[in-house]
Design a protein around this motif. Structure first.
Motif, PDB file in Angstrom:
ATOM      1  N   MET A 272       0.831  -1.205   0.000  1.00  0.00           N
ATOM      2  CA  MET A 272       0.000   0.000   0.000  1.00  0.00           C
ATOM      3  C   MET A 272       0.859   1.246   0.000  1.00  0.00           C
ATOM      4  SD  MET A 272      -3.148   0.719  -0.207  1.00  0.00           S
ATOM      5  CE  MET A 272      -3.526   2.382  -0.703  1.00  0.00           C
ATOM      6  N   GLU A 273       1.936   1.199   0.760  1.00  0.00           N
ATOM      7  CA  GLU A 273       2.823   2.370   0.783  1.00  0.00           C
ATOM      8  C   GLU A 273       3.398   2.604  -0.604  1.00  0.00           C
ATOM      9  OE1 GLU A 273       5.676   1.280   3.656  1.00  0.00           O
ATOM     10  OE2 GLU A 273       4.369   1.702   5.382  1.00  0.00           O
ATOM     11  N   TYR A 274       3.793   1.508  -1.213  1.00  0.00           N
ATOM     12  CA  TYR A 274       4.384   1.647  -2.546  1.00  0.00           C
ATOM     13  C   TYR A 274       3.386   2.228  -3.529  1.00  0.00           C
ATOM     14  CZ  TYR A 274       7.342   0.322  -6.504  1.00  0.00           C
ATOM     15  OH  TYR A 274       8.131   0.332  -7.627  1.00  0.00           O
ATOM     16  N   LEU A 275       2.184   1.723  -3.451  1.00  0.00           N
ATOM     17  CA  LEU A 275       1.154   2.205  -4.375  1.00  0.00           C
ATOM     18  C   LEU A 275       0.908   3.698  -4.161  1.00  0.00           C
ATOM     19  CD1 LEU A 275      -1.042   1.608  -6.499  1.00  0.00           C
ATOM     20  CD2 LEU A 275      -2.611   1.192  -4.622  1.00  0.00           C
ATOM     21  N   THR A 276       0.822   4.075  -2.891  1.00  0.00           N
ATOM     22  CA  THR A 276       0.564   5.486  -2.603  1.00  0.00           C
ATOM     23  C   THR A 276       1.672   6.356  -3.181  1.00  0.00           C
ATOM     24  OG1 THR A 276      -0.288   4.648  -0.510  1.00  0.00           O
ATOM     25  CG2 THR A 276      -0.154   7.034  -0.761  1.00  0.00           C
ATOM     26  N   ARG A 296      -7.175  15.991  -6.203  1.00  0.00           N
ATOM     27  CA  ARG A 296      -6.590  15.578  -4.928  1.00  0.00           C
ATOM     28  C   ARG A 296      -7.636  14.852  -4.083  1.00  0.00           C
ATOM     29  NH1 ARG A 296      -1.851  17.423  -2.570  1.00  0.00           N
ATOM     30  NH2 ARG A 296      -1.591  18.888  -4.265  1.00  0.00           N
ATOM     31  N   GLY A 297      -8.814  15.412  -4.038  1.00  0.00           N
ATOM     32  CA  GLY A 297      -9.887  14.789  -3.265  1.00  0.00           C
ATOM     33  C   GLY A 297     -10.222  13.404  -3.790  1.00  0.00           C
ATOM     34  N   LEU A 298     -10.339  13.317  -5.118  1.00  0.00           N
ATOM     35  CA  LEU A 298     -10.666  12.020  -5.712  1.00  0.00           C
ATOM     36  C   LEU A 298      -9.603  10.985  -5.375  1.00  0.00           C
ATOM     37  CD1 LEU A 298     -11.913  13.130  -9.232  1.00  0.00           C
ATOM     38  CD2 LEU A 298     -13.270  11.970  -7.507  1.00  0.00           C
ATOM     39  N   LEU A 299      -8.329  11.386  -5.486  1.00  0.00           N
ATOM     40  CA  LEU A 299      -7.247  10.426  -5.215  1.00  0.00           C
ATOM     41  C   LEU A 299      -7.332   9.909  -3.788  1.00  0.00           C
ATOM     42  CD1 LEU A 299      -4.127  11.952  -7.009  1.00  0.00           C
ATOM     43  CD2 LEU A 299      -5.234   9.779  -7.476  1.00  0.00           C
ATOM     44  N   GLN A 300      -7.582  10.833  -2.862  1.00  0.00           N
ATOM     45  CA  GLN A 300      -7.645  10.375  -1.469  1.00  0.00           C
ATOM     46  C   GLN A 300      -8.795   9.396  -1.276  1.00  0.00           C
ATOM     47  OE1 GLN A 300      -7.725  14.206   0.275  1.00  0.00           O
ATOM     48  NE2 GLN A 300      -5.582  14.134   0.887  1.00  0.00           N
ATOM     49  N   HIS A 301      -9.933   9.733  -1.894  1.00  0.00           N
ATOM     50  CA  HIS A 301     -11.101   8.835  -1.777  1.00  0.00           C
ATOM     51  C   HIS A 301     -10.778   7.447  -2.322  1.00  0.00           C
ATOM     52  CE1 HIS A 301     -15.172   7.346  -2.132  1.00  0.00           C
ATOM     53  NE2 HIS A 301     -15.085   7.294  -3.453  1.00  0.00           N
ATOM     54  N   GLU A 302     -10.157   7.441  -3.521  1.00  0.00           N
ATOM     55  CA  GLU A 302      -9.872   6.132  -4.144  1.00  0.00           C
ATOM     56  C   GLU A 302      -8.867   5.338  -3.326  1.00  0.00           C
ATOM     57  OE1 GLU A 302      -8.848   6.314  -8.260  1.00  0.00           O
ATOM     58  OE2 GLU A 302     -10.457   7.715  -8.740  1.00  0.00           O
ATOM     59  N   LEU A 303      -7.782   5.991  -2.911  1.00  0.00           N
ATOM     60  CA  LEU A 303      -6.751   5.243  -2.175  1.00  0.00           C
ATOM     61  C   LEU A 303      -7.325   4.665  -0.893  1.00  0.00           C
ATOM     62  CD1 LEU A 303      -3.672   7.555  -2.782  1.00  0.00           C
ATOM     63  CD2 LEU A 303      -3.920   5.191  -3.520  1.00  0.00           C
ATOM     64  N   GLN A 304      -8.223   5.414  -0.289  1.00  0.00           N
ATOM     65  CA  GLN A 304      -8.803   4.914   0.949  1.00  0.00           C
ATOM     66  C   GLN A 304      -9.615   3.649   0.690  1.00  0.00           C
ATOM     67  OE1 GLN A 304     -11.881   7.322   2.454  1.00  0.00           O
ATOM     68  NE2 GLN A 304     -11.791   6.486   4.514  1.00  0.00           N
ATOM     69  N   LEU A 305     -10.417   3.690  -0.372  1.00  0.00           N
ATOM     70  CA  LEU A 305     -11.247   2.525  -0.709  1.00  0.00           C
ATOM     71  C   LEU A 305     -10.376   1.333  -1.073  1.00  0.00           C
ATOM     72  CD1 LEU A 305     -14.260   2.069  -0.770  1.00  0.00           C
ATOM     73  CD2 LEU A 305     -14.262   2.557  -3.194  1.00  0.00           C
ATOM     74  N   ILE A 306      -9.312   1.600  -1.817  1.00  0.00           N
ATOM     75  CA  ILE A 306      -8.412   0.509  -2.214  1.00  0.00           C
ATOM     76  C   ILE A 306      -7.814  -0.151  -0.983  1.00  0.00           C
ATOM     77  CG2 ILE A 306      -6.242  -0.034  -3.352  1.00  0.00           C
ATOM     78  CD1 ILE A 306      -6.868   2.184  -5.352  1.00  0.00           C
ATOM     79  N   GLU A 307      -7.404   0.687  -0.023  1.00  0.00           N
ATOM     80  CA  GLU A 307      -6.789   0.106   1.166  1.00  0.00           C
ATOM     81  C   GLU A 307      -7.802  -0.706   1.955  1.00  0.00           C
ATOM     82  OE1 GLU A 307      -4.815   2.908   3.586  1.00  0.00           O
ATOM     83  OE2 GLU A 307      -3.908   1.346   4.844  1.00  0.00           O
ATOM     84  N   LEU A 309     -10.480  -2.267   0.895  1.00  0.00           N
ATOM     85  CA  LEU A 309     -10.864  -3.516   0.243  1.00  0.00           C
ATOM     86  C   LEU A 309      -9.653  -4.393  -0.057  1.00  0.00           C
ATOM     87  CD1 LEU A 309     -13.489  -1.999  -2.195  1.00  0.00           C
ATOM     88  CD2 LEU A 309     -13.946  -3.376  -0.173  1.00  0.00           C
ATOM     89  N   GLN A 310      -8.451  -3.888   0.243  1.00  0.00           N
ATOM     90  CA  GLN A 310      -7.217  -4.653   0.050  1.00  0.00           C
ATOM     91  C   GLN A 310      -6.977  -4.993  -1.402  1.00  0.00           C
ATOM     92  OE1 GLN A 310      -7.516  -8.003   2.601  1.00  0.00           O
ATOM     93  NE2 GLN A 310      -7.209  -6.799   4.448  1.00  0.00           N
ATOM     94  N   ILE A 365     -14.870   0.214  -8.918  1.00  0.00           N
ATOM     95  CA  ILE A 365     -14.779  -0.616  -7.709  1.00  0.00           C
ATOM     96  C   ILE A 365     -15.813  -0.113  -6.723  1.00  0.00           C
ATOM     97  CG2 ILE A 365     -13.344  -1.196  -5.732  1.00  0.00           C
ATOM     98  CD1 ILE A 365     -10.948  -0.797  -7.325  1.00  0.00           C
ATOM     99  N   SER A 366     -16.491  -1.000  -6.061  1.00  0.00           N
ATOM    100  CA  SER A 366     -17.394  -0.522  -5.009  1.00  0.00           C
ATOM    101  C   SER A 366     -17.390  -1.497  -3.851  1.00  0.00           C
ATOM    102  CB  SER A 366     -18.815  -0.366  -5.541  1.00  0.00           C
ATOM    103  OG  SER A 366     -19.404  -1.640  -5.701  1.00  0.00           O
ATOM    104  N   ARG A 367     -17.661  -0.976  -2.701  1.00  0.00           N
ATOM    105  CA  ARG A 367     -17.715  -1.790  -1.498  1.00  0.00           C
ATOM    106  C   ARG A 367     -18.778  -2.873  -1.626  1.00  0.00           C
ATOM    107  NH1 ARG A 367     -18.122   2.509   1.485  1.00  0.00           N
ATOM    108  NH2 ARG A 367     -15.979   2.950   2.034  1.00  0.00           N
ATOM    109  N   GLU A 368     -19.905  -2.488  -2.180  1.00  0.00           N
ATOM    110  CA  GLU A 368     -21.037  -3.414  -2.235  1.00  0.00           C
ATOM    111  C   GLU A 368     -20.767  -4.582  -3.168  1.00  0.00           C
ATOM    112  OE1 GLU A 368     -21.162  -0.327  -2.151  1.00  0.00           O
ATOM    113  OE2 GLU A 368     -22.646   0.329  -0.707  1.00  0.00           O
ATOM    114  N   ARG A 369     -19.977  -4.329  -4.194  1.00  0.00           N
ATOM    115  CA  ARG A 369     -19.814  -5.396  -5.168  1.00  0.00           C
ATOM    116  C   ARG A 369     -18.989  -6.534  -4.598  1.00  0.00           C
ATOM    117  NH1 ARG A 369     -17.156  -4.074 -10.789  1.00  0.00           N
ATOM    118  NH2 ARG A 369     -18.123  -2.072 -10.384  1.00  0.00           N
ATOM    119  N   ASN A 370     -18.001  -6.176  -3.789  1.00  0.00           N
ATOM    120  CA  ASN A 370     -17.196  -7.180  -3.102  1.00  0.00           C
ATOM    121  C   ASN A 370     -16.572  -8.202  -4.042  1.00  0.00           C
ATOM    122  OD1 ASN A 370     -15.999  -8.374  -0.909  1.00  0.00           O
ATOM    123  ND2 ASN A 370     -17.692  -9.792  -0.581  1.00  0.00           N
TER     124      ASN A 370
END
Lengths: 1027, 453
Positions: A272-276, A296-307, A309-310, A365-370
């Motif tokens: 995750m660190e590397y990706l960030t 900037r806002g979008l990136l933060q939102h996406e990175l958070q979701l990625i982390e 959902l792993q 990507i979405s949380r619900e889709r899993n």
């Protein structure tokens, strides 16, 4: 009555042995009230995912297993009890299949011995004799202990009682408990006929002559519980034991979670660190003037979701792949929903600037889709293999595999196999096959059969038709998918078996794309796009001849000349907008900027057409209709498309702003719309949507309309991100065509097969743009087309039947200087007689002053396998005597051109008949623009394209070409059927019809079609056919 | 065009009439016509081909007997037309030229005579009439050469290296530079021995004696040519027309086994009622064939002896009873019992059938009774017992109690010709008889099919 679980079933994934689909078996077992069912194909688990979905829907327990056939021991059915056992089973199958050529499996008892943990075994005694190697039975018993069973299968044979007694004896002798099983080959007795047919196909004989290869009765189906109880009367514990075994197996395919590969981050950093780090570095690069707030806002939102959902390993895997490709100068571009991700943009995976479109990360990507995200990447089609080999090298053969494609029976193959099995005469089979459609037989199939002489009402006719219909869609063999790759952390063979593909060094997993999607297992689709190859080749040519270094990123934007060309529909060869449908739309939509191209690409598709979006949009764009929005929120979503929803993301966003859905729920809505097989689900969402909209003050009619639009989109609408990726390529290819037409034409031809048009049309189009086109010649041409003094010199690749090595020889020899006579050519290149014949037939010796016939005559003197000339046999190939050969007429030359290269620079085949056609009052296609709307007209030409889009209500669009240009025909279903012989088989038509012209788009609606082929029989053209 | 396509062109009410091609028959017919043609020329040949379809006649020294080549050709045409044939006839100085003329010009039932030295009149004919191979034709097509004149204009040496000697040979044969040999047709010999008596004989044993002498001589002639006799025709003719006795002895396989033939002949003669005086005895070998060699193997003498005995037996039976009455059973792999065996003429199948060799045969064949009824016989089941098995059946008026019932064995097959669905049971009656009965699953009727001996 005893309950029962069926433990031994072959589905049609045991090719030519099982006669039912896995889902049919599962559904039928559920209906019969079985406790469970095991699909146990031979050395394969290819069919289990389909059974899994059906069993889940029906609420039936599914056991996963396979029938293993070792070469030195009796066959044994293995069932997996848990995840580990399943892994062992996959490993075992992989071992056996990797050792053997494609389609085969070589296993020994020792192999089974190495992979027996957590597996139950059912030994299968031979069906027709009462002899078995008891020593081997003891070995099985020792190996599996009390997990070993003996299968007792009864098929109402001549002495079932004796057999059962013998089995009981074995049971006592070896202490292996007996268990009942069905040896099921088909799900209902009515499938028996098809089973006989596939048995005949398997042994390459006919049903009448197959004799004892066929089953003697219909017993091998899923039987009624009552019948089973009667059959095993007195031995009820055998039935009970089946349920015992089923109870021990608790493994379900849902347990297969995706496990990402691990070597993704450098030492000392977590993935995750590397990706960030990579993402922010990339953002700096992409936005050198500073990263905008929104981004900037979008990136933060996406990175958070990625982390959360792993998914970071997945992004790193894809980033690595793209990095590799770029390092090798392979053009590539992410497509599809991935363009919704700003992270992907920063990682260089996609090329669409998120500030130019509305991104919606939840579409990707979405949380619900899993489930794991799905990134498709387009690579140049000629170099995609390098990318795949990189993956194999990096992750190893054990951890990477390609997804399979299930090759199924199509109408022609089904007709041939069923016909042979039923003993129909060969010529009848040929005619039936030729007369059938490509994809499905359809309701008209009986009429087709009647047309060629098989009476559909006769007994054999009825049987034939029903068997062919049943056989359609049956799998025949597994083939490799073009580009889907699966990569895992642990060994891949613990997830799914791997087998050898036909190509050397390639391996394939036993599941196809849909199976992997169903189970949520991740794959990367490395797709190939011909246009990327063409663009790269064009860049190279431009650099070579004009010393200009172009890349996808630095092509000048907003070039008015280019947009003028596009609005004129002068777009043959251009990516995505060269089809007939697109060319009709361009003059009406008149794109003038990048976003217009995004809309153009998406609008000519079934989704918008069916949802009735196209006309409102055009009217609003032309100012014929006011643009209104119910409220401000909706205006924000639909502003770019003038209030008409065109993209999948817009529909999702509508549900968010209009009905208060969360982004994740919106994504679920989109997917539910695609699942039209489950009407209950759609209903749920409908209610929710209408309720939400009502809360926001939107009225019933508008709400209904929105709902219908969303529904129309679920299946067919384009994601905006996808259209945006493509629009980039549309612009680049248009720019190249506009400014460097010769180089552009050369690259497209050199990248064939691709695109909508054949080289003949591309060359004609180039000539129309004042590009000089030079013919193929041994003194000037290469294998590929080249640019010679700003003219396009055609390459040898256009000649059918020539090998590239042959031309390499010629080019090599030519390095010492041009050829001046045929004799010199023969001596310096030493080509064989057949190769020379092909070259002479293609008229490639013109610069040596040898026409076709003369050069052919001279080529004959060459022996078929020339050796080096020796001292003792000086070879004078060309005599001093010039033979008196008759001259070829111009028409014959053109026909010969078409025969060898499918095109001619001299003249069009139809030009020789212009006088005759004039007499028949046929006008040249070029004159069509002078005919007024609704006037009747006659046109003629060679058939280039036939297209039948699914939205067109059975209308076929046909393009015909004569020496003055092309004409677009509209053929209604009745007309097509009435002249079926011609429309299906003829390549040259004379059409009576009337003109339909609107907005400078001209079509001819056909009323009557006449066959011109016998005049032009020597001309071999192939029509390109599309849906 | 294929048959199915032709059928679609036929109007619905008229069925298509199909006649099979029979190259053997055509050849025999052509050979007979060659014999007829021998009245017009001393040298008649069939053209050399897989399926000959033309006659080649050498006219040297013959034409003047008819008053000229045209008159000769006229007679030839007339003769064959009167026999009901359609023909094209051409006369020229070389066979190649005559062939080209006959095949190149359409002249049904007429003839053309090309005077000597006027070969160039054929220049316009297509090169297809020159009897070239297909590869050469495809080359010439590509070069645009399609008439004889264009071909002759090409340099002969250049042609050799390009299309091969066969083509230049044909050209030479056409022009007369290269000779073409004809192999005359000779009809096959007839093997017949005949003896006419000065004074007609009445004593049977003298007639037989002489007949046997003739038979011996006939066999010797045949043996010299490695031929055997498969059909013998014996005729005893009296003085007056219409009085004769004739016998046909059919052996099936060619043989020169004299004792066997003598025995067979004597069996026929002893039943003859001689009512006239025999003036002529004639023995004709109606059918002859190559003698078959028996394969010798070093080790299996027993097999050879056995095989030889069986062959002799079959031949004798054949001779006595005729071919229709000597056959053996063949096993056919089929699920339906009545189709599992088939009669085949004993002569055709020359193998001793060793069933144990074919382990692949479904063991069900072992489960079939030895005695099978030609047609299943309906029976009535008067009482059933538990599990729906028959208990008492009535057949041919007799009641039988079934003490044991084994089964059912389900046989369902044959849907591609006539579907059969039966449940078979083996039963033992109270009298100890064992039968094989079945119930039809569609009509639920019961039948007796066989007896388990």
């Amino acid at each position: 009555m005893m309950p029962y679980a069926e433990l031994h079933c072959l589905s049609n994934f045991s090719f030519l042995q099982g006669a039912s689909h896995p889902e049919e078996l599962a559904t039928q077992a559920a209906e019969l009230g079985y406790a469970a069912i095991a699909i146990t194909d031979q050395n394969s688990v290819a069919g289990v995912v389909r059974a899994h979905a059906a069993a889940k829907d029906a609420g039936l327990k599914l056991l996963i297993g396979a029938e293993m056939t070792p070469q030195d021991a009796p066959p044994v059915v293995l069932w997996a009890t848990n995840r580990n056992g399943y892994g062992e089973l996959c490993h075992l199958i992989t071992k056996g299949r990797r050792r053997a050529p494609k389609g085969d499996c070589h296993l020994t008892f020792d192999d089974i011995a190495q992979h027996h943990t957590d597996l139950l075994a059912g030994v299968l005694p031979p069906a027709h004799t009462e002899q078995i190697d008891v020593a081997r039975l003891h070995q099985y018993r020792e190996l599996f202990g009390d997990r070993c069973y003996l299968l007792a299968e009864l098929f109402r044979g001549p002495h079932d009682d004796k057999r059962l007694a013998w089995l009981r004896g074995l049971e006592l002798q070896t202490s292996i408990p007996l268990v009942a099983s069905g040896g099921v080959l088909f799900h209902t007795p009515t499938r028996r006929m098809l089973h006989d047919v596939i048995t005949a196909v398997r042994y390459r004989t006919s049903v009448a002559q197959a004799g004892h290869l066929l089953q003697p009765n219909r017993e091998r189906h899923l039987r009624l519980l009552a019948d089973l109880n009667i059959l095993y009367r007195g031995h009820e514990e055998l039935l009970a034991r089946t349920v015992e075994i089923a109870d021990q197996c608790t493994f379900s395919l849902d347990e297969l979670r995706y496990e990402y590969p691990r070597e993704l981050a450098p030492e000392g950093m977590s993935p995750m660190e590397y990706l960030t780090q990579l993402t922010w570095d990339g953002a700096q690069r992409r936005f050198p003037e500073g990263v905008p707030e929104k981004v900037r806002g979008l990136l933060q939102h996406e990175l958070q979701l990625i982390e959360e959902l792993q998914y970071e390993p997945y992004f790193l895997t894809v980033w690595d792949l793209v990095r590799f490709a770029r390092s090798r100068d392979i053009l590539c571009q992410g497509r599809g929903s991935a363009a919704n991700s700003v992270v992907c943009y920063c990682l260089d995976v996609t090329s669409v600037d998120p500030s130019r479109i509305e991104v919606l990360f939840e579409r990707f990507i979405s949380r619900e889709r899993n489930e794991a995200p799905d990134i498709d990447i387009d690579f140049e089609h000629e170099r995609r293999e390098e990318v795949l080999q990189y993956l194999y090298a990096k992750y190893g053969r054990e951890r990477t595999g390609m997804t399979a494609v299930t090759v199924t029976y199509r109408p022609r193959s089904a007709i041939r196999d069923v016909g042979k099995a039923l003993g129909l005469s060969q010529d009848l089979i040929d005619r039936l096959a030729k007369n059938a459609g490509y994809h499905s037989t359809g309701e008209k199939f009986p009429i087709r059969c009647k047309e060629v002489g098989l009476n559909p009402a006769s007994a054999i006719g009825k049987r034939f038709i029903s068997l062919v219909t049943e056989l359609l869609g049956f799998p025949r063999h597994l083939s490799q998918h073009t580009g889907g790759m699966v990569m895992t952390r642990g060994p891949l063979h613990c997830l799914v078996p791997i087998e050898n593909a036909a190509m050397e060094g390639r391996t394939v997993v036993q599941w196809n794309k849909d199976d992997l999607d169903e189970l949520g297992i991740l794959k990367v689709d490395c797709l190939s796009l011909g246009m990327l190859t063409a663009i790269r080749k064009c860049f190279e040519l431009v650099k070579q001849h004009h010393d200009l270094d172009l890349t996808l990123a630095n092509v000048p934007e907003d070039d008015t000349k280019v947009y003028d060309m596009i609005c004129r529909a002068d777009t043959i060869g251009v990516f995505q907008i060269e089809s007939r449908a697109q060319m009709s739309m361009l003059p009406r939509l008149k794109p003038r900027c990048y976003y217009d191209l995004v809309i153009e690409v998406s609008i000519v598709r079934p989704g918008p057409i069916q949802g009735d979006m196209v006309h409102p949009y055009l009217r609003r764009r032309n100012g014929e209709e006011p643009v209104t929005y119910p409220n401000e929120n909706i205006k924000r979503v639909l502003k770019k498309t003038l209030g008409v929803p065109l993209f999948q993301e817009q529909c999702m966003q509508l549900s968010i702003v209009a009905a208060g859905f969360t982004p994740g729920e919106a994504d679920q809505l989109r997917r539910a719309m695609a699942a039209w097989r489950r009407p209950g689900l759609i209903d749920q969402f409908r209610r929710k949507l209408l309720a939400g909209m009502q809360e926001n003050g939107l009225t019933g009619e508008y709400a209904e309309r929105v709902f219908n639009q969303i529904r129309g989109f679920g299946e067919y609408g384009f994601p905006e991100s996808h259209a945006a990726s493509f629009a980039l390529l549309v612009y680049v290819s248009s720019w190249l065509k506009c400014h460097y037409p010769a180089e552009f034409a050369a690259s497209i031809i050199n990248s064939q097969p691709m695109g909508f048009y054949a080289p003949a049309q591309l060359i004609r189009d180039a000539r129309d743009h004042n590009v000089e086109v030079l013919p193929i010649d041994v003194n000037f041409s290469d294998w590929s087309c080249t640019i010679e003094n700003q003219a396009l010199r055609l390459g040898f690749r256009l000649i059918s039947g020539l090998r590239q090595e042959t031309i390499e020889t010629v080019v090599q020899a030519r390095m010492h200087g041009p050829f001046s006579t045929m004799d010199e050519f023969l001596v310096r290149t030493q080509l064989s007689r057949t190769e020379l014949a092909r070259l002479s037939d293609a008229d490639a010796f013109r610069s040596l002053n040898e026409n076709r016939r003369l050069s052919f005559w001279n080529s004959l003197a060459q022996s078929d396998s020339p050796t080096q000339p020796s001292l003792f046999s000086p070879q004078h190939f060309v005599d001093d005597i010039t033979p008196e050969l008759p001259q070829m007429s111009a028409e014959q030359e053109v026909h010969a051109d078409y025969r060898t290269t499918s095109l001619s620079l001299r003249a069009h085949p139809l030009s020789f008949y212009r006088e005759e056609l004039d007499q028949l009052r046929v006008i040249p296609n070029g004159d069509l623009k002078h005919i007024a709307n609704n006037n009747s007209v006659r046109v003629a030409g060679l058939v280039l394209l036939r297209q039948r889009p699914s939205t067109a209500k059975g209308i076929t669009f046909v393009t015909i070409e004569d020496e003055t240009g092309a004409a677009n025909l509209v053929v209604h279903q009745q007309t097509w059927d009435r002249y079926r012989k011609i429309t299906h088989h003829s390549r040259a038509w004379l059409v009576h019809g009337y003109v339909q012209s609107k907005d400078s788009v001209i079509h001819v609606v056909a009323n009557r079609i006449v066959d011109l082929s016998d005049k032009l029989h020597a001309v071999q053209t192939k029509s390109r056919d599309f849906r | 065009m294929p048959v199915s396509e032709a059928q679609t062109l036929c109007p619905d009410r008229r069925p298509l009439k199909l006649v099979a091609v029979n190259p053997e028959f055509d050849r025999i017919l052509l050979e007979r016509l060659a014999v007829v043609a021998q009245q017009f020329s001393p040298l008649v040949a069939l053209n050399e081909a897989e399926e000959p379809d033309a006659l080649l006649l050498d006219l040297t020294g013959v034409a003047h007997l008819y008053g000229g080549e045209s008159e000769w050709a006229k007679s030839v045409c007339a003769t064959f037309v009167s026999k009901g044939f359609q023909l094209q006839c051409a006369v020229a100085e070389t066979i190649g030229a005559a062939w080209a003329l006959a095949h190149g010009v359409h002249m049904p039932n007429r003839f053309r005579v090309l005077p000597a030295g006027e070969l160039d009149r054929l220049n316009a004919l297509s090169i297809e009439t020159l009897r070239l191979n297909p590869e050469a034709h495809s080359v010439f097509r590509r070069l645009g050469i399609d008439s004889i004149g264009q071909l002759l204009a090409l340099n002969r040496n250049s042609l050799v290296s390009r299309v091969g000697r066969a083509v230049t040979r044909r050209i030479g044969q056409f022009l007369g530079d290269i000779p073409e040999l004809l192999t005359p047709y000779l009809p096959p010999p007839i093997f017949r021995e005949r003896r006419q008596f000065e004074h007609p004989l009445t004593q049977p044993h003298w007639i037989e004696e002489i007949s046997l002498q003739l038979l011996k001589r006939l066999l010797q002639r045949l043996a010299k040519r490695q031929l055997g006799l498969s059909q013998l025709h014996v005729v005893w003719q009296g003085e007056m027309a219409g009085t004769q006795l004739a016998w046909m002895i059919d052996l099936g396989r060619p043989t020169v086994d004299e004792p066997l033939l003598v025995e067979l002949c004597q069996m026929k003669w002893e039943r003859a009622a001689l009512s006239f005086a025999v003036a002529t005895v004639q023995m004709t070998a109606k059918q002859v064939g190559r003698l078959q060699c028996v394969r010798l193997s070093l080790f299996d003498e027993h097999q050879i002896a056995l095989r030889k005995d069986i062959d002799t037996l079959v031949t004798r039976l054949h001779g006595r009873l005729g071919s229709a009455h000597v056959s053996h059973l063949e096993l056919v792999p089929d699920a339906i019992p009545e189709h599992q065996t088939r009669l085949r003429s004993a002569i055709e199948s020359s193998e001793i059938y060793d069933v144990s060799l074919d382990a692949g045969l479904v063991p069900q064949l072992w489960e079939r009774p030895l005695l099978l009824a030609a047609f299943p016989q309906p029976v009535d089941v008067l009482r059933m017992c538990h599990h729906s098995r028959p208990a008492v059946i009535k057949w041919q008026g007799q009641l039988s109690e079934l003490h044991h019932v084994w089964g059912p064995e389900r046989v369902e097959s044959g849907w591609w010709r006539r579907a059969v669905r039966r449940d078979y049971y083996r039963v033992e009656t109270h009298t100890g008889q064992r039968w094989w009965i079945f119930q039809r699953l569609d009509t639920r009727q019961w039948f007796l099919h066989g007896e388990i001996a």
